[in-house]
Design an enzyme around this catalytic site. Structure first.
Site, short mmCIF file in Angstrom:
data_model
loop_
_atom_site.label_atom_id
_atom_site.label_comp_id
_atom_site.label_asym_id
_atom_site.label_seq_id
_atom_site.Cartn_x
_atom_site.Cartn_y
_atom_site.Cartn_z
CE1 TYR A 13 -13.85 3.56 -7.67
CE2 TYR A 13 -16.04 2.96 -8.42
CZ TYR A 13 -14.94 2.71 -7.63
OH TYR A 13 -14.92 1.61 -6.79
CG ASP A 35 -2.20 0.76 1.08
OD1 ASP A 35 -3.27 0.11 1.05
OD2 ASP A 35 -2.16 2.00 0.96
CB THR A 66 -14.29 0.52 2.96
OG1 THR A 66 -14.52 1.35 1.80
CG2 THR A 66 -14.67 -0.91 2.64
CB VAL A 109 -0.96 0.05 -7.70
CG1 VAL A 109 -1.11 -0.87 -6.51
CG2 VAL A 109 -1.99 1.17 -7.68
N1 LIG Z 1 -16.22 0.52 -0.70
C1 LIG Z 1 -17.02 0.36 -1.74
O1 LIG Z 1 -18.23 0.64 -1.67
C2 LIG Z 1 -16.48 -0.22 -3.02
C3 LIG Z 1 -17.40 -0.59 -4.01
C4 LIG Z 1 -16.94 -1.12 -5.20
C5 LIG Z 1 -15.59 -1.29 -5.41
N2 LIG Z 1 -14.72 -0.92 -4.45
C6 LIG Z 1 -13.29 -1.11 -4.73
O2 LIG Z 1 -12.71 -1.91 -3.74
C7 LIG Z 1 -11.30 -1.61 -3.64
C8 LIG Z 1 -10.96 -1.39 -2.19
O3 LIG Z 1 -11.64 -0.19 -1.76
P1 LIG Z 1 -12.08 0.06 -0.25
O4 LIG Z 1 -13.52 0.34 -0.26
O5 LIG Z 1 -11.52 -1.00 0.62
O6 LIG Z 1 -11.36 1.48 -0.03
P2 LIG Z 1 -10.29 1.97 1.04
O7 LIG Z 1 -10.16 3.42 0.76
O8 LIG Z 1 -10.65 1.50 2.39
O9 LIG Z 1 -8.95 1.20 0.59
C9 LIG Z 1 -8.24 1.53 -0.57
C10 LIG Z 1 -6.77 1.30 -0.31
O10 LIG Z 1 -6.06 1.57 -1.52
C11 LIG Z 1 -4.86 2.24 -1.17
N3 LIG Z 1 -4.33 2.98 -2.29
C12 LIG Z 1 -4.81 4.11 -2.87
N4 LIG Z 1 -3.99 4.51 -3.86
C13 LIG Z 1 -2.97 3.61 -3.92
C14 LIG Z 1 -1.81 3.47 -4.73
N5 LIG Z 1 -1.51 4.36 -5.67
N6 LIG Z 1 -1.00 2.40 -4.52
C15 LIG Z 1 -1.28 1.51 -3.54
N7 LIG Z 1 -2.34 1.59 -2.73
C16 LIG Z 1 -3.17 2.64 -2.92
C17 LIG Z 1 -5.28 3.16 -0.01
O11 LIG Z 1 -4.16 3.63 0.73
C18 LIG Z 1 -6.20 2.24 0.77
O12 LIG Z 1 -5.47 1.50 1.72
C19 LIG Z 1 -11.08 -0.39 -4.53
O13 LIG Z 1 -10.54 -0.82 -5.76
C20 LIG Z 1 -12.47 0.16 -4.72
O14 LIG Z 1 -12.58 0.90 -5.92
C21 LIG Z 1 -15.12 -0.39 -3.25
#
Ligand SMILES: NC(=O)c1ccc[n+]([C@@H]2O[C@H](COP(=O)([O-])OP(=O)(O)OC[C@H]3O[C@@H](n4cnc5c(N)ncnc54)[C@H](O)[C@@H]3O)[C@@H](O)[C@H]2O)c1
Length: 248
Positions: A153, A38, A188, A60
């Site tokens: 997005y 991360d 989250t 990433v």
């Molecule tokens: N929470 C939702 O409702 C939801 C819905 C659909 C999809 N998602 C997807 O699920 C995945 C996880 O999201 P989440 O809800 O756990 O969010 P979150 O914000 O809790 O976690 C995202 C993580 O990604 C890390 N991150 C951001 N940019 C980065 C980079 N350049 N390199 C490495 N790490 C990086 C952040 O530091 C964080 O730890 C994401 O891809 C998100 O788009 C989430």
């Protein structure tokens, strides 16, 4: 190679928070050595300590970081068996937002290019080992009908679906599977702003979801784990929606 989980280290991007952190915990419960990767070092180190895993700083969108993480992970564990790409950002780039190339590029760099680098760098490593599993976290917002107004997005998450399917075909001959999980609204930090401190808004959002509630990170981690595990041994290029029935 044995199929015991202990011989199957898994790298999780976005492992410091939300769905990624829940996936790290579930993988560790099942005996997998875990590499937590991360940009958020403090939280990432805390998750790694909790799961007795290894934290490596990874942006990433940076190819050099990917080379480093692969080197550090293989130095420690000998090899990787799996990758869960959960790192992601939202963008709030709406149809009437000011045209903003930089915001789009920033969103695409993490959500799309970051996933692409993962299937390339880790994919090549797994291919050389003749087995492995990659799981990309897209979003139910990248399924018809259109749901989210966030143009950047949504388009990058559609991109993830394309990357997964293309990589699945390319890597299948080498015994490497690539699958996609598409979560709906999950509790989250990413959605913290959606209804924070507003019980009426929470009730409104929940009423629009057939199961009557927002999902929990663990409930997405289970889907990611299914694709890492041999329970899904004949699935590649597949997609699993985990959205409380919203798309039904
Ligand atoms: N929470 C939702 O409702 C939801 C819905 C659909 C999809 N998602 C997807 O699920 C995945 C996880 O999201 P989440 O809800 O756990 O969010 P979150 O914000 O809790 O976690 C995202 C993580 O990604 C890390 N991150 C951001 N940019 C980065 C980079 N350049 N390199 C490495 N790490 C990086 C952040 O530091 C964080 O730890 C994401 O891809 C998100 O788009 C989430």
């Amino acid at each position: 190679m044995s199929d015991a989980s202990g011989d199957r280290p898994v790298l999780v991007t976005g492992g410091a928070s939300g769905i990624g952190a829940a996936t790290c915990r579930l993988l560790a419960t099942h005996g997998h050595p875990v590499v937590v990767a991360d940009v958020h070092d403090g939280a990432g180190r805390a998750v790694a300590a909790e799961v007795n895993g290894l934290f490596v700083h990874l942006d990433v969108g940076d190819p050099e970081d990917w080379s480093t993480v692969l080197r550090v992970a293989t130095d420690r564990f000998g090899r990787l068996y799996g990758l869960v790409s959960a790192a992601g950002v939202k963008s709030e780039y709406l149809i009437d937002s000011p045209e903003d190339e930089e915001l789009f590029a920033r969103t695409a760099r993490v959500n799309q290019f970051g996933v692409l680098l993962g299937v390339q760098v880790v994919g090549q490593h797994l291919r050389a080992g003749g087995e492995g599993s990659i799981v990309n976290i897209a979003s139910a917002a990248a399924m018809p009908p259109a749901q989210s107004p966030d143009l950047a997005y949504v388009s990058t998450k559609w991109g993830v679906r394309g990357i997964s399917r293309t990589a699945a075909k390319a890597l299948a001959p080498y015994g490497v599977r690539v699958n996609t999980v598409l979560p709906g609204l999950i509790n989250t930090p990413m959605i913290a702003g959606v209804a924070a401190g507003d019980p009426e808004r929470v009730a409104q959002i929940s009423a629009a979801i057939p199961l009557g509630r927002v999902g929990e990170p663990d409930e997405v981690a289970c889907a990611a784990y299914f694709f890492v595990s041999d329970q899904s041994s004949y699935a590649t290029g597949a997609e699993l929606v985990v959205d409380g029935g919203t798309l039904a």
